[in-house]
Design a protein around this motif. Structure first.
Motif, PDB file in Angstrom:
ATOM      1  N   VAL A  90       0.827  -1.218   0.000  1.00  0.00           N
ATOM      2  CA  VAL A  90       0.000   0.000   0.000  1.00  0.00           C
ATOM      3  C   VAL A  90       0.859   1.265   0.000  1.00  0.00           C
ATOM      4  N   VAL A  91       2.146   1.072   0.230  1.00  0.00           N
ATOM      5  CA  VAL A  91       3.080   2.208   0.213  1.00  0.00           C
ATOM      6  C   VAL A  91       4.213   1.857  -0.749  1.00  0.00           C
ATOM      7  N   LEU A  92       4.579   2.829  -1.594  1.00  0.00           N
ATOM      8  CA  LEU A  92       5.667   2.635  -2.552  1.00  0.00           C
ATOM      9  C   LEU A  92       6.944   3.252  -1.994  1.00  0.00           C
ATOM     10  N   LEU A 145      -0.818   4.522  -4.691  1.00  0.00           N
ATOM     11  CA  LEU A 145       0.061   4.102  -3.594  1.00  0.00           C
ATOM     12  C   LEU A 145       0.603   5.336  -2.871  1.00  0.00           C
ATOM     13  N   LEU A 146       0.790   5.213  -1.571  1.00  0.00           N
ATOM     14  CA  LEU A 146       1.404   6.299  -0.808  1.00  0.00           C
ATOM     15  C   LEU A 146       2.923   6.195  -0.966  1.00  0.00           C
ATOM     16  N   ILE A 147       3.620   7.236  -0.565  1.00  0.00           N
ATOM     17  CA  ILE A 147       5.057   7.305  -0.850  1.00  0.00           C
ATOM     18  C   ILE A 147       5.893   7.391   0.427  1.00  0.00           C
ATOM     19  N   VAL A 148       6.919   6.519   0.503  1.00  0.00           N
ATOM     20  CA  VAL A 148       7.950   6.698   1.545  1.00  0.00           C
ATOM     21  C   VAL A 148       9.272   6.938   0.823  1.00  0.00           C
ATOM     22  N   THR A 149       9.936   8.026   1.220  1.00  0.00           N
ATOM     23  CA  THR A 149      11.200   8.357   0.565  1.00  0.00           C
ATOM     24  C   THR A 149      12.127   9.050   1.548  1.00  0.00           C
ATOM     25  N   GLU A 150      13.429   8.894   1.298  1.00  0.00           N
ATOM     26  CA  GLU A 150      14.422   9.343   2.295  1.00  0.00           C
ATOM     27  C   GLU A 150      14.760  10.833   2.217  1.00  0.00           C
ATOM     28  N   ASP A 187      19.037  15.687   4.242  1.00  0.00           N
ATOM     29  CA  ASP A 187      19.614  16.988   4.588  1.00  0.00           C
ATOM     30  C   ASP A 187      18.520  17.927   5.100  1.00  0.00           C
ATOM     31  N   THR A 188      18.840  18.660   6.157  1.00  0.00           N
ATOM     32  CA  THR A 188      17.827  19.583   6.722  1.00  0.00           C
ATOM     33  C   THR A 188      17.360  20.605   5.681  1.00  0.00           C
ATOM     34  N   LYS A 189      18.214  20.924   4.726  1.00  0.00           N
ATOM     35  CA  LYS A 189      17.809  21.938   3.743  1.00  0.00           C
ATOM     36  C   LYS A 189      16.677  21.441   2.817  1.00  0.00           C
ATOM     37  N   ASP A 190      16.472  20.126   2.793  1.00  0.00           N
ATOM     38  CA  ASP A 190      15.448  19.573   1.893  1.00  0.00           C
ATOM     39  C   ASP A 190      14.146  19.187   2.609  1.00  0.00           C
ATOM     40  N   VAL A 191      13.999  19.562   3.876  1.00  0.00           N
ATOM     41  CA  VAL A 191      12.813  19.119   4.627  1.00  0.00           C
ATOM     42  C   VAL A 191      11.522  19.506   3.895  1.00  0.00           C
ATOM     43  N   LYS A 192      11.415  20.767   3.521  1.00  0.00           N
ATOM     44  CA  LYS A 192      10.166  21.247   2.889  1.00  0.00           C
ATOM     45  C   LYS A 192       9.907  20.538   1.565  1.00  0.00           C
ATOM     46  N   LEU A 193      10.973  20.366   0.808  1.00  0.00           N
ATOM     47  CA  LEU A 193      10.856  19.720  -0.502  1.00  0.00           C
ATOM     48  C   LEU A 193      10.357  18.276  -0.349  1.00  0.00           C
ATOM     49  N   VAL A 194      11.005  17.513   0.513  1.00  0.00           N
ATOM     50  CA  VAL A 194      10.641  16.096   0.669  1.00  0.00           C
ATOM     51  C   VAL A 194       9.256  15.984   1.321  1.00  0.00           C
ATOM     52  N   GLU A 195       8.961  16.881   2.241  1.00  0.00           N
ATOM     53  CA  GLU A 195       7.661  16.870   2.917  1.00  0.00           C
ATOM     54  C   GLU A 195       6.518  17.035   1.908  1.00  0.00           C
ATOM     55  N   LYS A 196       6.796  17.822   0.863  1.00  0.00           N
ATOM     56  CA  LYS A 196       5.773  18.091  -0.144  1.00  0.00           C
ATOM     57  C   LYS A 196       5.393  16.814  -0.911  1.00  0.00           C
ATOM     58  N   TYR A 197       6.357  15.938  -1.137  1.00  0.00           N
ATOM     59  CA  TYR A 197       6.112  14.752  -1.957  1.00  0.00           C
ATOM     60  C   TYR A 197       5.856  13.473  -1.159  1.00  0.00           C
ATOM     61  N   ALA A 198       6.420  13.394   0.047  1.00  0.00           N
ATOM     62  CA  ALA A 198       6.362  12.129   0.795  1.00  0.00           C
ATOM     63  C   ALA A 198       5.115  12.047   1.675  1.00  0.00           C
ATOM     64  N   ASP A 199       4.597  10.826   1.817  1.00  0.00           N
ATOM     65  CA  ASP A 199       3.562  10.580   2.831  1.00  0.00           C
ATOM     66  C   ASP A 199       4.235  10.139   4.119  1.00  0.00           C
ATOM     67  N   ILE A 200       5.410   9.528   3.960  1.00  0.00           N
ATOM     68  CA  ILE A 200       6.236   9.143   5.114  1.00  0.00           C
ATOM     69  C   ILE A 200       7.667   9.568   4.783  1.00  0.00           C
ATOM     70  N   ILE A 201       8.295  10.272   5.689  1.00  0.00           N
ATOM     71  CA  ILE A 201       9.690  10.683   5.465  1.00  0.00           C
ATOM     72  C   ILE A 201      10.614   9.659   6.117  1.00  0.00           C
ATOM     73  N   GLN A 202      11.490   9.086   5.313  1.00  0.00           N
ATOM     74  CA  GLN A 202      12.441   8.095   5.834  1.00  0.00           C
ATOM     75  C   GLN A 202      13.725   8.783   6.287  1.00  0.00           C
TER      76      GLN A 202
END
Ligand code: PEP
Ligand code: MN
Length: 338
Positions: free
Chosen positions: A124-126, A160-165, A168-183
């Motif tokens: 259920v999560v990619l 499917l929902l997304i988990v991705t790594e 770097d702290t500088k990318d928090v906002k960017l990854v938060e926008k795309y991820a359903d779960i932050i790895q």
């Protein structure tokens, strides 16, 4: 320290206690259980001697938490935490959540193929890394934002929902926008600035155990995230370094029930990194489910020979499908579902 409230404590009594705790320079964290509310108090506890909190109306007892991790501990919250990923997917309940996909996002075509296959088998999560923490600087480092965009397209296509790594702290906002779960990867388990940064958002965080970290250190890292206010943390056992080098790492099956005893947080297992060999992944996955994990994170690639990372531990879709049939039987045997 935790303040256990009486079952009949009123909202205004709770508010009053919270205000007093704050005035003492301490940080109150409220945990509303099914039976009673508990207030975890973080900070220098000596001040309590001057101002005993037992005397406040609504307080049943005040107890020290002797473990170094406080908010993560079962002493603070007796019931299992269930992390809601979206309205249908929750981690930590009866259902074992399956996350699967390639190690890295390589192209729209391979990700889409992997996604459709893992979904058919019950994921259920990619999973898929756009930022890759590689041992060698000369290895493929991931597609970065382009990889995140591909994940978003495939999410739209498959649901499917997304988990991705996040690395770097500088990318928090960017990854938060795309991820359903932050790895947060094993290599960053003790990157305390990164832990604090994901503690300040509310997006679910999948925290992987460092390959040379003890259970206590693992829980202390989770504590960093909770202490900043984000309680949506999923712990992931992914194998530890031992003297054994036949396998890439050694799956610490003990850690699953041990952490479930010590903490209220959900625990998932990554049998792919734990073994490093695709042929061993199904057995490790079944052992993890039998031991009580709340989810699996599995590497699946349509063509492992061509994979840009971790091909040797990636299952082809057919093998993943076979594995899922067996994992389902084990889940059923231990009173869980998939
Ligand atoms: C991964 O999930 O691809 C990964 C890099 O895992 P870990 O951080 O556990 O090595
Ligand atoms: Mn990998």
């Amino acid at each position: 320290m935790i303040i256990v409230l009486r079952p009949d404590a009123t909202e205004s009594q709770i508010k009053h206690i919270v205000e007093r705790v704050k005035k003492l320079g301490l940080k109150p964290m409220i945990s509303k259980g099914t039976e009673r509310t508990i207030i975890g108090v973080i900070g220098e506890e000596d001040v309590i001697r001057v101002q005993p909190l037992e005397v406040f109306p609504g307080v049943e007892k005040v107890m020290p938490i002797l473990k170094p991790y406080k908010l993560v501990s079962r002493d603070f919250k007796r019931e299992n935490t269930i992390v809601n990923i979206d309205k249908n997917i929750r981690i930590g309940g009866k259902r074992i959540v399956i996350m699967a996909g390639p190690c890295s996002v390589e192209s729209k075509k391979t990700l889409s193929k992997a996604a459709r296959a893992v979904k058919r088998s019950g994921a259920v999560v990619l999973r898929g890394g756009a930022f890759k923490p590689r041992t060698s600087p000369y290895s493929f480092q991931g597609l970065g934002e382009e990889g995140l965009k591909i994940l978003a397209e495939v999410k739209k296509e498959t649901g499917l929902l997304i988990v991705t790594e996040l690395m770097d702290t500088k990318d928090v906002k960017l990854v938060e926008k795309y991820a359903d779960i932050i790895q947060i990867g094993a290599r960053n388990m003790q990157n305390f600035n990164l832990l604090k940064a994901v503690g300040q958002i509310r997006k679910p965080v999948l925290l992987k155990r460092g390959m040379s970290s003890t259970i206590k250190e693992f829980l202390m890292s989770a504590e960093y995230i909770l202490s900043e206010g984000n309680f949506n943390v999923i712990l992931c056992e992914r194998g530890i370094r031992t003297f054994e080098d036949y396998t890439r790492f050694t799956l610490d099956v003990n850690a699953i029930p041990a952490i479930k005893n010590l903490s209220h947080l959900p625990v998932i297992v990554d049998p792919s990194h734990a073994t490093g060999k695709w042929g061993l992944v199904p057995a490790a996955a079944k052992a993890a489910v039998a031991a009580g994990c709340d989810g699996l994170l599995v590497e699946v690639h349509p063509n492992p020979e061509e994979a840009l990372s971790d091909g040797s531990q990636s299952l082809i879709p057919e093998k993943f499908n076979d594995m899922m049939k067996e994992v389902r039987k084990v889940a059923e045997a231990v009173g869980r579902e998939i």
